[in-house]
Write an enzyme that holds these catalytic residues in place. Structure first.
Site, mmCIF file in Angstrom:
data_model
loop_
_atom_site.group_PDB
_atom_site.id
_atom_site.type_symbol
_atom_site.label_atom_id
_atom_site.label_comp_id
_atom_site.label_asym_id
_atom_site.label_seq_id
_atom_site.Cartn_x
_atom_site.Cartn_y
_atom_site.Cartn_z
ATOM 1 N NE ARG A 58 -2.495 -1.303 3.335
ATOM 2 C CZ ARG A 58 -2.482 -2.396 4.135
ATOM 3 N NH1 ARG A 58 -3.068 -3.745 3.480
ATOM 4 N NH2 ARG A 58 -2.031 -2.392 5.294
ATOM 5 C CD GLU A 95 0.585 -8.223 13.407
ATOM 6 O OE1 GLU A 95 0.301 -8.704 12.224
ATOM 7 O OE2 GLU A 95 1.422 -7.131 12.962
#
Length: 170
Positions: A58, A95
């Site tokens: 992005r 994560e």
């Protein structure tokens, strides 16, 4: 214009408890997308930028049109194994594990002034890794520009005294 009106919030994505900020509803509206890029351009116009670097994927959506608007070059920061030729890589934590980002060795010349552009500042891990890569090539990171900042995740704290501009904060 309130750009938040064009961001779709998707609850429980990618996992329960997360309220995902979906920018596709903003970028598929041509006039709003243009207004966002123009707002970012105005915010960084005084920075004497040589290049804009955008992390995959992005960061390309934000960085490339911003580079065109400013009349400067764009440097893609890619996931490991995606760039041909000689690269410099750096690890970063996710994560759920680790990943690597890469940049072409010749993408930035020593002393060039680089602005990092991305859609989102969250925990700061991807941007800290992008800073690391630019530093390895001798570039001077002069700031970072984001569409969205998740202030509650305190990503700024990983980026030292970097000049940061965000259009929207949640």
């Amino acid at each position: 214009m309130n750009f938040k009106d064009y961001i779709r919030i998707i609850p429980d994505f990618p996992q329960p408890g997360i309220r995902f900020k979906d920018i596709t509803t903003l970028i598929n509206n041509g006039p709003v997308y243009c207004a966002v890029i123009d707002a970012l351009k105005q915010a960084v116009a005084d920075k004497q930028i040589d290049l804009i670097a955008g992390p995959e994927a992005r960061g390309f959506i934000v960085g490339a049109p911003l580079a065109v608007a400013l009349g400067v070059g764009f440097v893609p920061i890619r996931k490991s194994g995606k760039l041909p030729g000689e690269v410099v890589e750096a690890d970063y934590d996710l994560e759920y594990g680790k990943d690597k980002l890469a940049i072409h060795k010749d993408a930035i010349q020593p002393g060039q002034r680089v602005l990092i552009a991305d859609d989102l500042l969250a925990t700061g891990g991807t941007i800290a890794t992008t800073l690391n890569l630019i530093d390895q090539l001798g570039g001077q990171v002069i700031g970072a520009a984001f569409l969205i900042e998740l202030g509650y995740l305190d990503g700024r704290s990983k980026l030292g005294d970097l000049d940061i501009f965000s259009l929207m904060t949640y």
